[in-house]
Design a protein around this motif. Structure first.
Motif, mmCIF file in Angstrom:
data_model
loop_
_atom_site.group_PDB
_atom_site.id
_atom_site.type_symbol
_atom_site.label_atom_id
_atom_site.label_comp_id
_atom_site.label_asym_id
_atom_site.label_seq_id
_atom_site.Cartn_x
_atom_site.Cartn_y
_atom_site.Cartn_z
ATOM 1 N N TYR A 181 38.623 35.322 65.847
ATOM 2 C CA TYR A 181 39.258 35.005 64.568
ATOM 3 C C TYR A 181 40.751 34.765 64.828
ATOM 4 N N PRO A 182 41.090 33.574 65.346
ATOM 5 C CA PRO A 182 42.479 33.308 65.769
ATOM 6 C C PRO A 182 43.461 33.368 64.596
ATOM 7 N N VAL A 183 44.527 34.112 64.804
ATOM 8 C CA VAL A 183 45.623 34.207 63.835
ATOM 9 C C VAL A 183 46.912 33.869 64.576
ATOM 10 N N PRO A 184 47.738 32.976 64.024
ATOM 11 C CA PRO A 184 48.945 32.536 64.746
ATOM 12 C C PRO A 184 50.091 33.554 64.682
ATOM 13 N N TYR A 185 49.880 34.726 65.282
ATOM 14 C CA TYR A 185 50.933 35.743 65.309
ATOM 15 C C TYR A 185 52.116 35.255 66.151
ATOM 16 N N ALA A 186 53.325 35.619 65.714
ATOM 17 C CA ALA A 186 54.540 35.273 66.486
ATOM 18 C C ALA A 186 54.688 36.289 67.622
ATOM 19 N N ARG A 187 53.823 36.158 68.622
ATOM 20 C CA ARG A 187 53.688 37.183 69.662
ATOM 21 C C ARG A 187 54.997 37.448 70.409
ATOM 22 N N LYS A 188 55.639 36.389 70.896
ATOM 23 C CA LYS A 188 56.858 36.575 71.694
ATOM 24 C C LYS A 188 57.978 37.221 70.873
ATOM 25 N N LYS A 189 58.087 36.794 69.630
ATOM 26 C CA LYS A 189 59.144 37.350 68.779
ATOM 27 C C LYS A 189 58.884 38.830 68.497
ATOM 28 N N LEU A 190 57.640 39.178 68.222
ATOM 29 C CA LEU A 190 57.314 40.564 67.907
ATOM 30 C C LEU A 190 57.531 41.473 69.113
ATOM 31 N N ILE A 191 57.127 40.995 70.300
ATOM 32 C CA ILE A 191 57.369 41.778 71.521
ATOM 33 C C ILE A 191 58.871 41.960 71.733
ATOM 34 N N SER A 192 59.631 40.892 71.479
ATOM 35 C CA SER A 192 61.090 40.962 71.662
ATOM 36 C C SER A 192 61.712 42.002 70.748
ATOM 37 N N TYR A 193 61.245 42.075 69.495
ATOM 38 C CA TYR A 193 61.769 43.069 68.566
ATOM 39 C C TYR A 193 61.480 44.492 69.072
ATOM 40 N N LEU A 194 60.263 44.714 69.555
ATOM 41 C CA LEU A 194 59.896 46.044 70.038
ATOM 42 C C LEU A 194 60.706 46.437 71.265
ATOM 43 N N VAL A 195 60.920 45.489 72.170
ATOM 44 C CA VAL A 195 61.732 45.766 73.361
ATOM 45 C C VAL A 195 63.175 46.032 72.950
ATOM 46 N N LEU A 196 63.666 45.242 72.002
ATOM 47 C CA LEU A 196 65.069 45.382 71.580
ATOM 48 C C LEU A 196 65.344 46.759 70.981
ATOM 49 N N VAL A 197 64.466 47.230 70.078
ATOM 50 C CA VAL A 197 64.733 48.533 69.462
ATOM 51 C C VAL A 197 64.622 49.651 70.506
ATOM 52 N N SER A 198 63.762 49.479 71.495
ATOM 53 C CA SER A 198 63.663 50.475 72.567
ATOM 54 C C SER A 198 64.956 50.524 73.360
ATOM 55 N N LEU A 199 65.534 49.344 73.634
ATOM 56 C CA LEU A 199 66.804 49.284 74.378
ATOM 57 C C LEU A 199 67.957 49.840 73.548
#
Length: 489
Positions: free
Chosen positions: A420-438
């Motif tokens: 069930y493909p959904v066009p999630y903004a994968r790269k952007k979401l990963i970037s947000y998670l990495v950013l808050v961790s940093l």
């Protein structure tokens, strides 16, 4: 908002009640037994409800809603009474297995809580399905308030009052010297009150049972029971088995369990947001599924959900010193293990994303895949808890939670994009998670060199504001569509 806010308020009131433990009890070990009971309740709740809530939302789309409600309610009523009776007559064995021989009454009260909470499940689902959020909010919050007031009065206010007024008639309550057991009694009375307030929904019930419909529902929901059990293994197993796998004397094991349960409650602030999201999102996802462009809607919901989680993570992480200062008013012992809070909080973000992703197997009728994913997470949780808790103690338990939810999130995303493909903004979401961790890591690094509380709050606030400005710039186009935020963006 109508479903989310009352859920947040209700969970937050319960959260405040749990967070009152460091102010009411000096020794964390005192809370270990109650932690054991509240680790068992979620497991048993899955068994008692056996996926009926989600099944009700799913089948109300194409079945007669009243007939469906009657059938599922009759089933839940009969099974709840049977399960409660079985638990009650086995309470001695359960207490011995859980190390609660000194308090078998805890199991009795737990039986009552499970019974009345289960009987309230479908009436609450009916209110959500019928879009009656005001009544839903009133009943939900009222039950929690009753619970909260009973606990605070009998545990927090009454002992001090009787100490200062020894001739008061209220001293009769000292006969019920159950200490922290009032948490369970308050919960039970709150659950009974909630069930009583839902009486109008029960009065609408016609005692009819459609066996054919019930078999169809059970075929859909039994994988959800497996998912539920696996989810509970992932969520509470570490607290349930902690005393039994850590290589420490009994009293020290209770102390560490009390500490771990306390820091876990701090990370639960993240799960309050996740729970509020789920309450509103599950009916929305099912209702939206037949609309054109549903997948794009799911992708947008995911993005805003992850952003909300990122802000909550920073709120917890950047103000961790403030939380530590608050909970150590009575005893410094409660501050042990604070360093694992961000690990648990990020793990809970992964869990929230997984819940968001899980819509693919619910919409496509592939619930067994959800069961397989949850079982994989449960196996990893069991293995890591057994291996890591004896060596790393509560850090090991936190790492097991983190790894489990990360695995479940990744597997669900990969499989969901296939079916069930959904066009999630994968790269952007990963970037947000990495950013808050940093951002969190940078804040702790700064505090390593200079750590007064005022400086921690100041730098944390500046970093939080900086992240908010960054998000406003990156998501300017999206945020400008939201009336309340557009003028600020």
């Amino acid at each position: 908002m109508w479903y989310g806010v009352p859920t947040i308020v209700a969970r937050f009131l319960g959260y405040l009640m749990n967070m009152a433990l460091p102010f009411l009890f000096e020794k964390p070990s005192v809370t270990a037994d109650i932690t054991q009971v509240y680790a068992m309740i979620p497991f048993l709740n899955v068994l008692f409800t056996y996926g009926m809530e989600t099944a009700y939302f799913r089948f109300s789309q194409d079945k007669d809603k009243h007939h469906l409600y009657n059938t599922l309610s009759v089933s839940l009523f009969i099974s709840s009474l049977a399960f409660t009776a079985l638990l009650f007559f086995s309470r001695g064995t359960i207490a011995a297995a859980a190390g609660l021989e000194a308090h078998p009454e805890y199991i009795t009260w737990m039986c009552g809580i499970l019974l009345f909470d289960t009987l309230a499940t479908l009436p609450f689902a009916k209110l959500r399905q019928e879009n009656r959020p005001r009544r839903y909010a009133f009943v939900r919050i009222s039950g929690i308030l009753i619970n909260l007031l009973i606990v605070l009065f009998f545990v927090g206010v009454l002992p001090a009052y009787i100490s200062n007024h020894p001739d008061s008639p209220l001293r009769l309550f000292q006969r019920f010297d159950i200490g922290i057991g009032w948490y369970l009694v308050g919960n039970l009375l709150g659950s009974i009150a909630t069930f009583a307030m839902l009486a109008p929904e029960w009065k609408e019930l016609n005692w009819e049972f459609d066996s054919k419909l019930f078999r169809e529902v059970m075929h859909y929901s039994y994988p959800l029971v497996i998912v539920g059990f696996g989810g509970m293994v992932n969520d509470v197993l570490s607290r349930l088995i902690y005393q039994h796998v850590v290589d420490l004397p009994a009293e020290q094991a209770k102390h560490e369990l009390g500490i771990f349960a306390n820091v876990y409650r701090l990370a639960v602030m993240m799960s309050i947001l996740i729970q509020a999201f789920r309450m509103a999102a599950e009916p929305y996802f099912f209702n939206q599924s037949k609309q054109e462009g549903a997948q794009k809607s799911y992708a947008r919901v995911m993005k805003f959900f992850v952003l909300a989680c990122c802000f909550m993570f920073l709120f917890i992480g950047l103000y961790l010193d403030v939380l530590e200062w608050i909970i150590t008013v009575k005893s410094d012992a409660w501050a042990e293990g604070m360093y694992i809070v961000p690990i648990l909080a990020m793990g809970n973000i992964f869990l929230g994303i997984y819940y968001n992703l899980s819509i693919w197997y619910k919409l496509t009728g592939r619930n067994m895949y959800g069961a397989y994913i949850t079982i994989a997470g449960a196996v990893l949780t069991i293995v890591l808890n057994i291996l890591l808790i004896p060596r790393l103690h509560y850090l090991g338990a936190a790492l097991a939670t983190f790894a489990c939810y990360l695995l479940m999130m990744v597997i669900s995303y990969v499989m969901g994009q296939k079916y069930y493909p959904v066009p999630y903004a994968r790269k952007k979401l990963i970037s947000y998670l990495v950013l808050v961790s940093l951002v969190y890591a940078f804040h702790r690094l700064v505090l390593y060199f200079y750590s007064p509380l005022w400086f921690s709050v100041l730098t944390g606030t500046l970093l939080l504001a900086g992240f908010a400005m960054f998000v406003a710039k990156v998501e300017k186009k999206e945020l400008s569509k939201i009336p309340l935020l557009s003028k600020f963006v």
